[in-house]
Design a protein around this motif. Sequence first.
Motif, mmCIF file in Angstrom:
data_model
loop_
_atom_site.group_PDB
_atom_site.id
_atom_site.type_symbol
_atom_site.label_atom_id
_atom_site.label_comp_id
_atom_site.label_asym_id
_atom_site.label_seq_id
_atom_site.Cartn_x
_atom_site.Cartn_y
_atom_site.Cartn_z
ATOM 1 N N THR A 32 19.865 12.274 6.180
ATOM 2 C CA THR A 32 18.644 12.776 5.544
ATOM 3 C C THR A 32 17.668 11.659 5.216
ATOM 4 O OG1 THR A 32 20.003 14.505 4.552
ATOM 5 C CG2 THR A 32 17.794 14.212 3.656
ATOM 6 N N TRP A 33 18.185 10.471 4.877
ATOM 7 C CA TRP A 33 17.330 9.354 4.481
ATOM 8 C C TRP A 33 16.357 8.968 5.588
ATOM 9 C CZ3 TRP A 33 15.236 6.662 0.874
ATOM 10 C CH2 TRP A 33 14.746 5.384 1.126
ATOM 11 N N MET A 34 16.748 9.131 6.822
ATOM 12 C CA MET A 34 15.879 8.796 7.941
ATOM 13 C C MET A 34 14.596 9.630 7.909
ATOM 14 S SD MET A 34 18.734 8.614 10.959
ATOM 15 C CE MET A 34 17.448 8.857 12.161
ATOM 16 N N PHE A 35 14.748 10.921 7.659
ATOM 17 C CA PHE A 35 13.582 11.788 7.638
ATOM 18 C C PHE A 35 12.725 11.542 6.396
ATOM 19 C CE2 PHE A 35 16.598 14.021 10.366
ATOM 20 C CZ PHE A 35 15.807 14.292 11.471
ATOM 21 N N PHE A 36 13.385 11.215 5.291
ATOM 22 C CA PHE A 36 12.625 10.877 4.090
ATOM 23 C C PHE A 36 11.752 9.649 4.357
ATOM 24 C CE2 PHE A 36 12.201 8.392 0.194
ATOM 25 C CZ PHE A 36 11.549 9.313 -0.626
ATOM 26 N N LYS A 37 12.326 8.641 5.003
ATOM 27 C CA LYS A 37 11.572 7.427 5.327
ATOM 28 C C LYS A 37 10.451 7.727 6.311
ATOM 29 C CE LYS A 37 13.512 4.301 7.899
ATOM 30 N NZ LYS A 37 14.377 3.197 8.389
ATOM 31 N N TYR A 38 10.729 8.624 7.243
ATOM 32 C CA TYR A 38 9.715 8.969 8.233
ATOM 33 C C TYR A 38 8.518 9.673 7.584
ATOM 34 C CZ TYR A 38 7.455 11.369 12.115
ATOM 35 O OH TYR A 38 6.531 11.855 13.007
ATOM 36 N N PHE A 39 8.806 10.638 6.712
ATOM 37 C CA PHE A 39 7.711 11.340 6.049
ATOM 38 C C PHE A 39 6.948 10.418 5.094
ATOM 39 C CE2 PHE A 39 10.272 15.190 7.104
ATOM 40 C CZ PHE A 39 9.312 15.818 7.876
ATOM 41 N N PHE A 40 7.645 9.462 4.519
ATOM 42 C CA PHE A 40 6.969 8.479 3.662
ATOM 43 C C PHE A 40 6.015 7.622 4.500
ATOM 44 C CE2 PHE A 40 6.861 4.322 1.470
ATOM 45 C CZ PHE A 40 6.282 4.737 0.285
ATOM 46 N N LYS A 41 6.439 7.197 5.678
ATOM 47 C CA LYS A 41 5.566 6.452 6.580
ATOM 48 C C LYS A 41 4.377 7.299 7.013
ATOM 49 C CE LYS A 41 8.664 3.061 8.720
ATOM 50 N NZ LYS A 41 9.207 2.555 10.011
ATOM 51 N N MET A 42 4.638 8.583 7.271
ATOM 52 C CA MET A 42 3.559 9.484 7.659
ATOM 53 C C MET A 42 2.506 9.568 6.555
ATOM 54 S SD MET A 42 3.783 13.547 8.568
ATOM 55 C CE MET A 42 5.066 13.258 9.800
ATOM 56 N N TRP A 43 2.978 9.696 5.316
ATOM 57 C CA TRP A 43 2.053 9.784 4.179
ATOM 58 C C TRP A 43 1.253 8.491 4.034
ATOM 59 C CZ3 TRP A 43 1.837 6.881 -0.350
ATOM 60 C CH2 TRP A 43 0.946 7.348 -1.320
ATOM 61 N N ILE A 44 1.905 7.351 4.204
ATOM 62 C CA ILE A 44 1.209 6.071 4.105
ATOM 63 C C ILE A 44 0.141 5.945 5.189
ATOM 64 C CG2 ILE A 44 1.486 3.584 4.402
ATOM 65 C CD1 ILE A 44 4.130 3.746 2.994
ATOM 66 N N ALA A 45 0.486 6.356 6.419
ATOM 67 C CA ALA A 45 -0.469 6.256 7.523
ATOM 68 C C ALA A 45 -1.710 7.106 7.261
ATOM 69 C CB ALA A 45 0.201 6.689 8.827
ATOM 70 N N VAL A 46 -1.504 8.351 6.803
ATOM 71 C CA VAL A 46 -2.632 9.237 6.514
ATOM 72 C C VAL A 46 -3.441 8.712 5.329
ATOM 73 C CG1 VAL A 46 -3.288 11.568 5.820
ATOM 74 C CG2 VAL A 46 -1.456 11.229 7.492
#
Length: 290
Positions: free
Chosen positions: A97-111
């Motif tokens: 699950t941590w992988m997807f949490f990190k991915y969505f966090f990166k997505m939020w940072i990019a936006v």
Amino acid sequence: MFDNIFEAIEEWMRDLLTGMVQSNLTTMFTDVNEKTGQIASQVGQTPQGWNGSIFSMIQSLSDSVIVPIAGMIITFVLCYELISMLTERNNMHDIDTWMFFKYFFKMWIAVYLVSNTFTITMAVFDVGQSVVNSAAGVITGETAINIDSAIANISETMEAMEIGELVVLALQTLIVSFCMKIMSVLITVIMYGRMIEIYLYTSVAPIPFATLSNREWGQMGMNYFRGLFALAFQAFLMMVCVGIYAALVAGIQLSDDLTSTLFGVAAYTVILCFSLMKTGSLSKSIFNAH
């Protein structure tokens, strides 16, 4: 009879040449003094403070033209990031699950970065402006060149000169005056050129910002950030050049040899222009921007 005519012609030529020399000396440093005095106020301004209408146009172009392109780049980068993340974990056999949490966090940072591009970009120049204002409090030297005393002395000296010597002196002051006007134009070009470069640089800011969330593509964004800091701190290097120029001007010793004094002052101004032109490449090399 002819002696009186020749004396009248000689007196007329003497008055003409004397007036030319005095006029050249009076107006010689007017433009340079004005431009060097404006350097501190010019480089200490942020892009929005230097020209609000240009800044609004650049911001509108960035929001309406560049941001949609940045959105497509974000989509590509995030898809690439997701594929890389899944495949590097044993072809999706080792997923947590941590992988997807990190991915969505990166997505939020990019936006977030793309949405606040101009705020972040202007914050860099606010830092640069603060540094310049602090430097202005330390660099207090006078950059204006004052040769009023030299004009008073040369008036007495010219009375003892021959016509040929006056012609040579008039040509020398004319050449130096013309060169000083060229230097004042170059100073203006350097100041305006830097600000135009800043506007051009910030107009495409959303594109490199869109790459920051990815390790591989992020080098583009990191280099862009280094370029931003280089442009911001170039103003500080320009202030240092002005401080050095003020120290050189303060050390000018006006002597009876007006020619050497004038060409010495002109050399200082040429050095100032050359140093100002070098600040851009020097600042980029310091911040490793290319």
